[in-house]
Design a protein around this motif. Structure first.
Motif, PDB file in Angstrom:
ATOM      1  N   VAL A 270      40.739  32.282  44.419  1.00  0.00           N
ATOM      2  CA  VAL A 270      40.632  31.906  43.141  1.00  0.00           C
ATOM      3  C   VAL A 270      41.188  30.583  42.983  1.00  0.00           C
ATOM      4  N   PRO A 271      40.967  30.021  41.768  1.00  0.00           N
ATOM      5  CA  PRO A 271      41.470  28.623  41.560  1.00  0.00           C
ATOM      6  C   PRO A 271      43.367  28.671  41.598  1.00  0.00           C
ATOM      7  N   GLN A 272      43.935  27.737  42.041  1.00  0.00           N
ATOM      8  CA  GLN A 272      45.207  27.841  42.114  1.00  0.00           C
ATOM      9  C   GLN A 272      45.996  27.836  40.835  1.00  0.00           C
ATOM     10  N   THR A 273      45.411  27.700  39.712  1.00  0.00           N
ATOM     11  CA  THR A 273      45.990  27.592  38.326  1.00  0.00           C
ATOM     12  C   THR A 273      45.865  29.185  37.847  1.00  0.00           C
ATOM     13  N   ALA A 274      44.768  29.972  38.454  1.00  0.00           N
ATOM     14  CA  ALA A 274      44.695  31.108  38.053  1.00  0.00           C
ATOM     15  C   ALA A 274      46.150  32.087  37.888  1.00  0.00           C
ATOM     16  N   PRO A 275      46.143  32.815  36.653  1.00  0.00           N
ATOM     17  CA  PRO A 275      47.626  33.620  36.456  1.00  0.00           C
ATOM     18  C   PRO A 275      47.478  34.715  37.388  1.00  0.00           C
ATOM     19  N   VAL A 276      48.689  35.479  37.123  1.00  0.00           N
ATOM     20  CA  VAL A 276      48.623  36.404  37.706  1.00  0.00           C
ATOM     21  C   VAL A 276      47.567  37.656  37.519  1.00  0.00           C
ATOM     22  N   LEU A 277      46.968  38.115  38.508  1.00  0.00           N
ATOM     23  CA  LEU A 277      45.587  39.123  38.246  1.00  0.00           C
ATOM     24  C   LEU A 277      46.208  40.304  37.694  1.00  0.00           C
ATOM     25  N   ASP A 278      45.116  40.847  37.049  1.00  0.00           N
ATOM     26  CA  ASP A 278      45.230  42.300  36.684  1.00  0.00           C
ATOM     27  C   ASP A 278      44.856  43.281  37.530  1.00  0.00           C
ATOM     28  N   ILE A 279      45.602  43.449  38.665  1.00  0.00           N
ATOM     29  CA  ILE A 279      45.216  44.361  39.815  1.00  0.00           C
ATOM     30  C   ILE A 279      46.528  45.220  40.162  1.00  0.00           C
ATOM     31  N   ALA A 280      46.359  46.379  40.346  1.00  0.00           N
ATOM     32  CA  ALA A 280      47.504  47.349  40.705  1.00  0.00           C
ATOM     33  C   ALA A 280      47.855  46.821  42.180  1.00  0.00           C
ATOM     34  N   GLY A 281      49.068  46.714  42.372  1.00  0.00           N
ATOM     35  CA  GLY A 281      49.932  46.535  43.604  1.00  0.00           C
ATOM     36  C   GLY A 281      50.317  45.043  43.682  1.00  0.00           C
ATOM     37  N   VAL A 282      51.167  44.700  44.597  1.00  0.00           N
ATOM     38  CA  VAL A 282      51.729  43.484  44.979  1.00  0.00           C
ATOM     39  C   VAL A 282      51.057  42.882  45.528  1.00  0.00           C
ATOM     40  N   PRO A 283      50.342  41.599  45.407  1.00  0.00           N
ATOM     41  CA  PRO A 283      49.622  40.898  46.682  1.00  0.00           C
ATOM     42  C   PRO A 283      50.614  40.048  47.445  1.00  0.00           C
ATOM     43  N   MET A 284      50.104  39.218  48.314  1.00  0.00           N
ATOM     44  CA  MET A 284      50.763  38.218  49.052  1.00  0.00           C
ATOM     45  C   MET A 284      50.041  37.055  48.822  1.00  0.00           C
ATOM     46  N   ILE A 285      50.377  35.954  48.307  1.00  0.00           N
ATOM     47  CA  ILE A 285      49.812  34.563  47.767  1.00  0.00           C
ATOM     48  C   ILE A 285      49.976  33.585  48.707  1.00  0.00           C
ATOM     49  N   GLU A 286      48.912  33.084  49.151  1.00  0.00           N
ATOM     50  CA  GLU A 286      48.898  31.673  50.020  1.00  0.00           C
ATOM     51  C   GLU A 286      48.231  30.498  49.265  1.00  0.00           C
ATOM     52  N   TRP A 287      48.105  29.408  49.924  1.00  0.00           N
ATOM     53  CA  TRP A 287      47.236  28.261  49.737  1.00  0.00           C
ATOM     54  C   TRP A 287      47.825  27.875  48.103  1.00  0.00           C
ATOM     55  N   HIS A 288      49.104  27.767  47.769  1.00  0.00           N
ATOM     56  CA  HIS A 288      49.687  27.474  46.478  1.00  0.00           C
ATOM     57  C   HIS A 288      48.772  28.244  45.465  1.00  0.00           C
ATOM     58  N   GLY A 289      48.548  29.715  45.431  1.00  0.00           N
ATOM     59  CA  GLY A 289      48.117  30.237  44.529  1.00  0.00           C
ATOM     60  C   GLY A 289      46.551  30.475  44.738  1.00  0.00           C
ATOM     61  N   GLY A 290      46.180  29.710  45.713  1.00  0.00           N
ATOM     62  CA  GLY A 290      44.415  29.912  45.671  1.00  0.00           C
ATOM     63  C   GLY A 290      44.013  31.055  46.490  1.00  0.00           C
ATOM     64  N   GLN A 291      44.783  31.756  47.395  1.00  0.00           N
ATOM     65  CA  GLN A 291      44.492  32.776  48.220  1.00  0.00           C
ATOM     66  C   GLN A 291      45.290  33.765  48.232  1.00  0.00           C
ATOM     67  N   ARG A 292      44.741  35.134  47.652  1.00  0.00           N
ATOM     68  CA  ARG A 292      45.436  36.186  47.356  1.00  0.00           C
ATOM     69  C   ARG A 292      45.203  37.423  48.053  1.00  0.00           C
ATOM     70  N   TRP A 293      46.163  37.890  48.794  1.00  0.00           N
ATOM     71  CA  TRP A 293      45.909  39.107  49.575  1.00  0.00           C
ATOM     72  C   TRP A 293      46.078  40.162  48.983  1.00  0.00           C
ATOM     73  N   TYR A 294      45.436  41.298  49.022  1.00  0.00           N
ATOM     74  CA  TYR A 294      45.856  42.719  48.474  1.00  0.00           C
ATOM     75  C   TYR A 294      45.568  43.759  49.368  1.00  0.00           C
ATOM     76  N   LEU A 295      46.334  44.601  49.303  1.00  0.00           N
ATOM     77  CA  LEU A 295      45.928  46.145  49.958  1.00  0.00           C
ATOM     78  C   LEU A 295      45.615  47.090  48.860  1.00  0.00           C
ATOM     79  N   ALA A 296      44.601  47.673  48.909  1.00  0.00           N
ATOM     80  CA  ALA A 296      44.097  48.855  48.000  1.00  0.00           C
ATOM     81  C   ALA A 296      43.385  49.785  48.546  1.00  0.00           C
TER      82      ALA A 296
END
Length: 365
Positions: A270-296
């Motif tokens: 996602v864009p690095q400027t994207a806010p917190v996403l409305d997804i259940a669970g706590v992500p791990m965030i890399e790339w200054h906000g641009g890459q967000r990992w989720y376990l779901a």
């Protein structure tokens, strides 16, 4: 022609004549990525060795079956590296697989991706022809930049036989800082710091024992790194422990990735400027906000794709849960109709007899 390359071209020509599908395979460390491989295995491990290396020119040309570890060791001897930090999910990964997968490590947002470092390539197409694209210099402006299209192609266009890569000197200084903060605060800080002349190289935000922690890696000149540490504050980490932590993140061996085998592992870009996403669970965030990992759990797949698209990005089912494994299709977001037409046209041009598994990226292709 090199005997190993001749053997591959002859195998491809025979497959084209017989209507046999081939599955290109190096070390097999990325078989889980993308759609399940199909076809008779075509090994590239005979294509080994560094063809040329000019440390003063920051360029290396290497055959595709060369172990990635061997290449990185040769670069390290000269104080150089692959700055995009390609992940090594297991021992035995090859240079060709690195390019075909197109995956980059923690420093991706700061230095660029695999594609940005590919200068040229030699490809065996679906007719068994040996094609050369690009070259061994930083600027190749004549013709189409086909060599970079191979990055992330997962072998649907042909067999990568050799690549020329830009390399960079190892940074003279490095430091890791930690900050206790929420996910929203971490994204705000990263966006704020990104607009300043700081030697930012990599970042990771995750929860540790219920507390949000942002780790920031700085790399560059000694004076620049020390000045940034003083300016940013935070808690400076032990260099050896930090290096091991970033290594585990690069290779997806960080404890976070193994925490729930019954869940799918998703990678959202996602864009690095994207806010917190409305997804259940706590992500791990890399790339200054641009890459967000989720376990779901598997039933959340539609929500994850929708959330990524709403933020202006896309979602990849990076690794399905153990219960589903390779039975899951549709790892990447479906292409738009115009993009799918281009994708099919490229495969038709490079592999008119469908020798290589066309559905490795997109089942509908």
């Amino acid at each position: 022609m090199d005997p190993a390359l001749r053997q591959i071209t002859e195998r491809v020509r025979a497959a084209a004549a017989e209507g046999t599908m081939l599955s290109i395979r190096g070390g097999g460390t990325k078989d889980f990525y993308g759609e399940p491989p199909q076809g008779e295995p075509l090994s590239t491990t005979g294509l080994t060795g560094i063809a040329s290396y000019e440390p003063s020119e920051l360029v290396v040309t290497v055959r595709a079956g060369t172990p990635l570890a061997e290449l990185e060791a040769a670069l390290a001897e000269k104080g150089q590296c692959l700055a995009f930090e390609p992940p090594r999910f297991a021992d035995g990964g090859t240079v060709g697989g690195m390019v075909a997968a197109g995956l980059s490590g923690p420093s991706r947002a700061s230095v660029g991706s695999v594609r940005d470092f590919v200068l040229g390539a030699v490809l065996v197409n679906g007719r068994g022809e040996v094609l050369t694209f690009g070259g061994q210099v930083m600027k190749n402006v004549a013709g189409y930049d086909v060599s970079r299209v191979l990055a992330g192609s997962l072998g649907v266009l042909g067999v990568i036989a050799e690549v020329s890569l830009k390399v960079l000197p190892v940074a003279p200084a490095e430091a890791t800082l930690e900050f206790a903060c929420t996910q929203a605060d971490a994204l705000r800080l990263l966006n704020e710091w990104g607009g300043r002349p700081l030697p930012l190289n990599a970042s990771i935000w995750r929860e540790r024992e219920g507390t949000g922690v942002l780790s920031l890696r700085l790399r560059g000149a000694v004076a620049a790194v020390e000045a940034a540490c003083t300016h940013l504050g935070g808690e400076r980490q032990d260099p050896a422990q930090s290096a091991a932590g970033w290594q585990s993140l690069r290779d997806l061996r960080h404890p976070w990735f193994a925490s729930h085998a019954e869940h799918d592992l998703w990678r959202l870009a996602v864009p690095q400027t994207a806010p917190v996403l409305d997804i259940a669970g706590v992500p791990m965030i890399e790339w200054h906000g641009g890459q967000r990992w989720y376990l779901a759990p598997p039933d959340q797949r539609p929500q994850l794709r929708a959330a990524a698209q709403a933020a202006g990005g896309h979602a990849t089912l990076f690794r399905p849960s153990d219960a589903h494994g390779h039975r899951v299709l549709g790892r990447f977001d479906a292409l738009s109709a115009p993009a799918l037409r281009i994708h099919r046209a490229l495969m038709q041009a490079f592999d008119p007899h469908a020798v290589f598994h066309r559905g490795r990226l997109y089942p509908e292709a």
